[in-house]
Design a protein around this motif. Structure first.
Motif, PDB file in Angstrom:
ATOM      1  N   PHE A  14      76.975  23.404   6.170  1.00  0.00           N
ATOM      2  CA  PHE A  14      78.114  23.858   5.351  1.00  0.00           C
ATOM      3  C   PHE A  14      79.077  24.787   6.082  1.00  0.00           C
ATOM      4  N   ARG A  27      81.980  22.876  -1.200  1.00  0.00           N
ATOM      5  CA  ARG A  27      80.675  22.885  -1.866  1.00  0.00           C
ATOM      6  C   ARG A  27      79.927  21.568  -1.635  1.00  0.00           C
ATOM      7  N   GLY A  28      78.645  21.702  -1.384  1.00  0.00           N
ATOM      8  CA  GLY A  28      77.828  20.523  -1.125  1.00  0.00           C
ATOM      9  C   GLY A  28      77.956  20.011   0.305  1.00  0.00           C
ATOM     10  N   GLY A  29      78.597  20.802   1.173  1.00  0.00           N
ATOM     11  CA  GLY A  29      78.936  20.333   2.511  1.00  0.00           C
ATOM     12  C   GLY A  29      77.790  20.230   3.514  1.00  0.00           C
ATOM     13  N   SER A  30      76.618  20.739   3.173  1.00  0.00           N
ATOM     14  CA  SER A  30      75.510  20.681   4.138  1.00  0.00           C
ATOM     15  C   SER A  30      75.104  19.250   4.481  1.00  0.00           C
ATOM     16  N   GLU A  88      73.450  30.221   3.899  1.00  0.00           N
ATOM     17  CA  GLU A  88      72.732  29.300   4.787  1.00  0.00           C
ATOM     18  C   GLU A  88      72.034  30.068   5.908  1.00  0.00           C
ATOM     19  N   SER A 137      70.488  24.058   3.470  1.00  0.00           N
ATOM     20  CA  SER A 137      71.456  24.651   2.543  1.00  0.00           C
ATOM     21  C   SER A 137      70.988  26.064   2.231  1.00  0.00           C
ATOM     22  N   ALA A 138      71.793  26.774   1.465  1.00  0.00           N
ATOM     23  CA  ALA A 138      71.406  28.110   0.994  1.00  0.00           C
ATOM     24  C   ALA A 138      70.303  27.965  -0.066  1.00  0.00           C
ATOM     25  N   THR A 187      74.459  30.338  -3.431  1.00  0.00           N
ATOM     26  CA  THR A 187      75.902  30.217  -3.175  1.00  0.00           C
ATOM     27  C   THR A 187      76.695  30.577  -4.440  1.00  0.00           C
TER      28      THR A 187
HETATM   29  N1  ASP Z   1      75.312  26.056  -0.158  1.00  0.00           N
HETATM   30  C1  ASP Z   1      76.487  25.232  -0.293  1.00  0.00           C
HETATM   31  C2  ASP Z   1      76.713  24.909  -1.763  1.00  0.00           C
HETATM   32  O1  ASP Z   1      75.954  25.334  -2.608  1.00  0.00           O
HETATM   33  C3  ASP Z   1      76.451  24.009   0.538  1.00  0.00           C
HETATM   34  C4  ASP Z   1      75.378  23.000   0.195  1.00  0.00           C
HETATM   35  O2  ASP Z   1      74.451  23.326  -0.525  1.00  0.00           O
HETATM   36  O3  ASP Z   1      75.445  21.876   0.675  1.00  0.00           O
HETATM   37  O4  ASP Z   1      77.652  24.251  -2.075  1.00  0.00           O
END
Ligand code: ASP
Ligand code: MG
Length: 403
Positions: free
Chosen positions: A135, A148-151, A73, A40-41, A46
């Motif tokens: 992501f 969001r949260g896609g990693s 990322e 992830s980032a 992000t």
């Molecule tokens: N960097 C993206 C986010 O903060 C994806 C992730 O973290 O999964 O949503």
């Protein structure tokens, strides 16, 4: 073993953390495993990019938002590849498109359509560690992101495409718990949980794993482990029910803290009513959750439903606009509610679970406003001020602190 390891934002949140992750990956490689990494980032980068975009422009350009957010990322992939090389591990960064991640042509929340495993596969087979940006993907030549949260989803989908043995998700909690340990002191870490239960928990507010990642894992039968990069503890295995030792009646408790209830009272009975209301809400992207319809006096119908508290104003405006068409007498709303849910695959064959939950809620004077059930869950809407004691009471009632 062939493993995909995914490290979340906090795990790669600083230079020091990135070096610690590199050391963890290096150890696995030296033990003889083939490793693909997804990251992830860094930290909250992000969110910071979202803030920057808002400072530059008041309109949201979806194509450019994806181009911007995808850079987060890319920073962590390049830095982690450098840190790995420092430890003598051959490594290279891969953007989503370099890794063959193709998505549907939608910006902001694209689904992965296919992953061409070749580029990553070739690099691992050559003895290197590919560090893939989570992501993000590509569609019709444009950069897309998965939401969001896609990693997590990238990691699981890549595990399936590569036919790797295991997907390890490293996050800031050390596994999946029977309840949020910040709310329930006796919450216990689970050794395993089924895809179905995890999917319900993720959809009902448990934030350990992205629901779409669980869905993808279930569809492709990917074995997933959730664990922490901050310690060497064992995590929670997410797997199919058949490989679990025994089904628990209730596995975990989830909650959503801020819920609101909207009620449309006194509508004349007609076939189109519900469809009209909920189509209008769906068209405006309002997520409706628990729905209760009752026909008490036979001429009129009352409908109430929950939405996230943040969506109340929008929802009321939509209902106001449809007032004439739907012909309700009163529009009511109420905030300050929470939703508490229990999830367990063993519920299917155990009657009386809902009754036990109601009793546990009653024991702490938490009045139940609405109920919704599926085969493996029961959700109750209660007053927010009772949430903490309700969680404790339900957790205790189903003896979730015990193995
Ligand atoms: N960097 C993206 C986010 O903060 C994806 C992730 O973290 O999964 O949503
Ligand atoms: Mg995450």
């Amino acid at each position: 073993m062939f493993i995909v390891q995914k490290f979340g934002g906090t795990s790669v949140g600083s230079a020091q953390r990135i070096r610690a992750v590199a050391a963890r990956v290096a150890k696995r490689v030296q033990a003889g495993d083939q490793v693909v990494v997804v990251v992830s980032a860094m930290g909250h980068s992000t969110d910071e990019l979202v803030g920057l975009s808002q400072a530059v422009s008041s309109t949201r350009n979806n194509r450019e938002m994806d181009a911007l957010l995808a850079t987060g990322e890319q920073v962590s992939t390049a830095l982690l590849a450098m840190a790995l090389q420092d430890l003598g591990v051959e490594a290279a960064s891969f953007t989503g498109w370099q890794a063959g991640v193709r998505t549907e042509p939608v910006h902001g929340a694209a689904r992965i359509e296919a992953i061409d495993p070749q580029p990553v596969r070739t690099y691992v087979d050559g003895g290197g560690v590919p560090v893939v940006a989570g992501f993000q993907g590509i569609a019709a030549g444009a950069v897309t992101t998965l939401g969001r949260g896609g990693s997590d989803t990238t990691a699981v989908a890549l595990t399936a495409a590569l036919k790797a043995d295991l997907c390890e998700i490293y996050t800031d909690v050390d596994g999946v718990y029977t309840a949020d340990p910040r709310m329930v002191a006796t919450a216990r870490k689970l050794t395993d949980i089924s895809y179905e239960e995890m999917l319900e928990l993720a959809n009902l507010g448990t934030q350990v794993l992205h629901p779409r990642a669980v869905e993808t894992a279930k569809r492709h039968g990917v074995n997933v482990v959730v664990r922490t990069s901050f310690a060497d503890t064992e995590g929670t295995v997410i797997t199919d029910m058949a490989s679990m030792e025994g089904l628990r009646v209730v596995t975990g408790v989830a909650f959503e803290k801020e819920v609101a209830r909207i009620a449309l009272v006194g509508m004349p009975r007609s076939e189109r009513q519900l469809a009209d209301v909920f189509t209008a809400l769906a068209d405006s992207q309002v997520n409706v959750d628990v729905i209760v319809q009752s026909v008490v006096k036979s001429e009129t119908v009352d409908v109430s439903f929950t939405v996230q508290e943040a969506d109340v104003e929008r929802t009321l405006a939509i209902c106001e606009r449809s007032r004439e068409r739907i012909a309700y007498k009163e529009l009511l709303h109420e905030t300050g509610l929470s939703k508490i849910s229990i999830v367990g695959a063993g519920m299917i064959s155990n009657p009386g679970v809902a009754a036990q939950m109601f009793a546990a809620l009653e024991a702490v004077s938490a009045q139940v406003w609405m109920v919704s059930t599926s085969e493996i869950k029961v959700s109750c809407v209660i007053d927010q001020r009772h949430l903490k004691s309700a969680l404790d009471s339900v957790h205790e009632s189903f003896a979730l602190h015990q193995e």
